[in-house]
Design a protein around this motif. Structure first.
Motif, mmCIF file in Angstrom:
data_model
loop_
_atom_site.group_PDB
_atom_site.id
_atom_site.type_symbol
_atom_site.label_atom_id
_atom_site.label_comp_id
_atom_site.label_asym_id
_atom_site.label_seq_id
_atom_site.Cartn_x
_atom_site.Cartn_y
_atom_site.Cartn_z
ATOM 1 N N LYS A 158 78.797 -16.642 -32.522
ATOM 2 C CA LYS A 158 78.446 -18.062 -32.427
ATOM 3 C C LYS A 158 77.006 -18.196 -31.948
ATOM 4 O O LYS A 158 76.227 -18.993 -32.487
ATOM 5 N N ALA A 159 76.643 -17.412 -30.945
ATOM 6 C CA ALA A 159 75.268 -17.455 -30.422
ATOM 7 C C ALA A 159 74.272 -17.061 -31.494
ATOM 8 O O ALA A 159 73.203 -17.670 -31.614
ATOM 9 N N LEU A 160 74.619 -16.067 -32.281
ATOM 10 C CA LEU A 160 73.704 -15.582 -33.323
ATOM 11 C C LEU A 160 73.721 -16.445 -34.582
ATOM 12 O O LEU A 160 72.954 -16.202 -35.505
ATOM 13 N N SER A 161 74.575 -17.464 -34.608
ATOM 14 C CA SER A 161 74.621 -18.347 -35.779
ATOM 15 C C SER A 161 73.663 -19.521 -35.666
ATOM 16 O O SER A 161 73.505 -20.285 -36.617
ATOM 17 N N GLU A 162 73.004 -19.673 -34.532
ATOM 18 C CA GLU A 162 72.093 -20.789 -34.291
ATOM 19 C C GLU A 162 70.638 -20.305 -34.377
ATOM 20 O O GLU A 162 70.234 -19.455 -33.598
ATOM 21 N N PRO A 163 69.848 -20.832 -35.333
ATOM 22 C CA PRO A 163 68.457 -20.379 -35.496
ATOM 23 C C PRO A 163 67.609 -20.469 -34.226
ATOM 24 O O PRO A 163 66.799 -19.569 -33.961
ATOM 25 N N THR A 164 67.806 -21.504 -33.429
ATOM 26 C CA THR A 164 67.024 -21.638 -32.196
ATOM 27 C C THR A 164 67.305 -20.474 -31.253
ATOM 28 O O THR A 164 66.393 -19.898 -30.669
ATOM 29 N N ARG A 165 68.568 -20.110 -31.127
ATOM 30 C CA ARG A 165 68.925 -19.005 -30.242
ATOM 31 C C ARG A 165 68.398 -17.684 -30.786
ATOM 32 O O ARG A 165 67.974 -16.813 -30.021
ATOM 33 N N ILE A 166 68.407 -17.523 -32.098
ATOM 34 C CA ILE A 166 67.853 -16.301 -32.693
ATOM 35 C C ILE A 166 66.362 -16.194 -32.376
ATOM 36 O O ILE A 166 65.872 -15.126 -32.000
ATOM 37 N N LYS A 167 65.641 -17.296 -32.490
ATOM 38 C CA LYS A 167 64.208 -17.288 -32.161
ATOM 39 C C LYS A 167 63.981 -16.903 -30.702
ATOM 40 O O LYS A 167 63.093 -16.106 -30.392
ATOM 41 N N ILE A 168 64.775 -17.471 -29.819
ATOM 42 C CA ILE A 168 64.638 -17.177 -28.395
ATOM 43 C C ILE A 168 64.948 -15.704 -28.121
ATOM 44 O O ILE A 168 64.183 -15.013 -27.437
ATOM 45 N N LEU A 169 66.050 -15.207 -28.660
ATOM 46 C CA LEU A 169 66.407 -13.804 -28.449
ATOM 47 C C LEU A 169 65.350 -12.860 -29.023
ATOM 48 O O LEU A 169 65.009 -11.854 -28.407
ATOM 49 N N HIS A 170 64.838 -13.202 -30.190
ATOM 50 C CA HIS A 170 63.797 -12.374 -30.814
ATOM 51 C C HIS A 170 62.563 -12.306 -29.924
ATOM 52 O O HIS A 170 61.969 -11.228 -29.736
ATOM 53 N N LEU A 171 62.163 -13.430 -29.364
ATOM 54 C CA LEU A 171 61.017 -13.453 -28.460
ATOM 55 C C LEU A 171 61.309 -12.639 -27.201
ATOM 56 O O LEU A 171 60.475 -11.841 -26.755
ATOM 57 N N LEU A 172 62.496 -12.808 -26.625
ATOM 58 C CA LEU A 172 62.842 -12.080 -25.409
ATOM 59 C C LEU A 172 62.991 -10.588 -25.661
ATOM 60 O O LEU A 172 62.839 -9.783 -24.741
ATOM 61 N N PHE A 173 63.285 -10.211 -26.893
ATOM 62 C CA PHE A 173 63.352 -8.798 -27.262
ATOM 63 C C PHE A 173 61.961 -8.174 -27.145
ATOM 64 O O PHE A 173 61.821 -7.002 -26.839
ATOM 65 N N GLN A 174 60.922 -8.996 -27.358
ATOM 66 C CA GLN A 174 59.546 -8.517 -27.293
ATOM 67 C C GLN A 174 59.006 -8.502 -25.868
ATOM 68 O O GLN A 174 58.255 -7.599 -25.498
ATOM 69 N N LYS A 175 59.371 -9.525 -25.054
ATOM 70 C CA LYS A 175 58.859 -9.590 -23.688
ATOM 71 C C LYS A 175 59.669 -10.567 -22.854
ATOM 72 O O LYS A 175 60.292 -11.488 -23.386
ATOM 73 N N GLU A 176 59.639 -10.353 -21.557
ATOM 74 C CA GLU A 176 60.267 -11.256 -20.609
ATOM 75 C C GLU A 176 59.454 -12.547 -20.556
ATOM 76 O O GLU A 176 58.226 -12.499 -20.582
ATOM 77 N N CYS A 177 60.127 -13.699 -20.526
ATOM 78 C CA CYS A 177 59.425 -14.989 -20.569
ATOM 79 C C CYS A 177 60.084 -16.006 -19.646
ATOM 80 O O CYS A 177 61.287 -15.961 -19.408
ATOM 81 N N SER A 178 59.279 -16.976 -19.227
ATOM 82 C CA SER A 178 59.802 -18.146 -18.518
ATOM 83 C C SER A 178 60.177 -19.197 -19.560
ATOM 84 O O SER A 178 59.812 -19.088 -20.735
ATOM 85 N N VAL A 179 60.862 -20.237 -19.120
ATOM 86 C CA VAL A 179 61.234 -21.333 -20.020
ATOM 87 C C VAL A 179 59.980 -21.942 -20.649
ATOM 88 O O VAL A 179 59.941 -22.200 -21.852
ATOM 89 N N ASN A 180 58.959 -22.161 -19.827
ATOM 90 C CA ASN A 180 57.714 -22.744 -20.348
ATOM 91 C C ASN A 180 57.061 -21.854 -21.400
ATOM 92 O O ASN A 180 56.575 -22.352 -22.419
ATOM 93 N N GLU A 181 57.038 -20.556 -21.159
ATOM 94 C CA GLU A 181 56.457 -19.628 -22.143
ATOM 95 C C GLU A 181 57.223 -19.671 -23.459
ATOM 96 O O GLU A 181 56.623 -19.685 -24.531
ATOM 97 N N ILE A 182 58.547 -19.688 -23.356
ATOM 98 C CA ILE A 182 59.375 -19.745 -24.571
ATOM 99 C C ILE A 182 59.101 -21.044 -25.312
ATOM 100 O O ILE A 182 58.871 -21.036 -26.527
ATOM 101 N N ALA A 183 59.117 -22.161 -24.596
ATOM 102 C CA ALA A 183 58.896 -23.474 -25.224
ATOM 103 C C ALA A 183 57.527 -23.528 -25.885
ATOM 104 O O ALA A 183 57.410 -23.991 -27.030
ATOM 105 N N ASN A 184 56.494 -23.071 -25.203
ATOM 106 C CA ASN A 184 55.143 -23.103 -25.769
ATOM 107 C C ASN A 184 54.997 -22.165 -26.962
ATOM 108 O O ASN A 184 54.415 -22.540 -27.978
ATOM 109 N N THR A 185 55.517 -20.960 -26.849
ATOM 110 C CA THR A 185 55.403 -19.977 -27.933
ATOM 111 C C THR A 185 56.138 -20.431 -29.186
ATOM 112 O O THR A 185 55.635 -20.278 -30.296
ATOM 113 N N LEU A 186 57.312 -21.011 -29.003
ATOM 114 C CA LEU A 186 58.146 -21.388 -30.149
ATOM 115 C C LEU A 186 57.978 -22.846 -30.567
ATOM 116 O O LEU A 186 58.595 -23.284 -31.541
ATOM 117 N N GLY A 187 57.147 -23.595 -29.837
ATOM 118 C CA GLY A 187 56.929 -24.997 -30.183
ATOM 119 C C GLY A 187 58.175 -25.848 -30.023
ATOM 120 O O GLY A 187 58.471 -26.693 -30.862
#
Length: 103
Positions: A23-52
């Protein structure tokens, strides 16, 4: 690590956990977040800014991902940083992305 038995029936709790992961992997937003976190540790603000994305959207998705133990958090001063909880789901995500790009 526990070895999986192919002939062993699945327990209801295991089925529910697997279902929640997919279910988690069926949502594009969550996939984007997980993909980013796979690359580096981030804060909420970093995730929001990076992913728009809106910070509230990211926070909502991180709460869900954390509730099913796909991400973990750590506090540093007033900031909270997120990272994958372990490599298992990240391996599934990576394999799925490879499959999607395969001709």
């Amino acid at each position: 690590m526990e070895e999986l038995e192919r002939n062993e029936p699945l327990q209801e709790e295991t089925l529910n956990t697997v279902s929640q992961i997919f279910k988690a992997l069926s949502e594009p937003t969550r996939i984007k977040i997980l993909h980013l976190l796979f690359q580096k540790e981030c804060s909420v603000n970093e995730i929001a800014n990076t992913l728009g994305m809106l910070q509230s959207t990211v926070s909502h998705q991180l709460r869900f991902l954390k509730s099913i133990r796909l991400v973990k958090s750590r506090r540093a001063g007033t900031s909270i940083y997120y990272s994958p909880d372990d490599d298992h789901v990240m391996n599934i995500l990576e394999q799925t992305l490879r499959h999607a790009k395969h001709d």
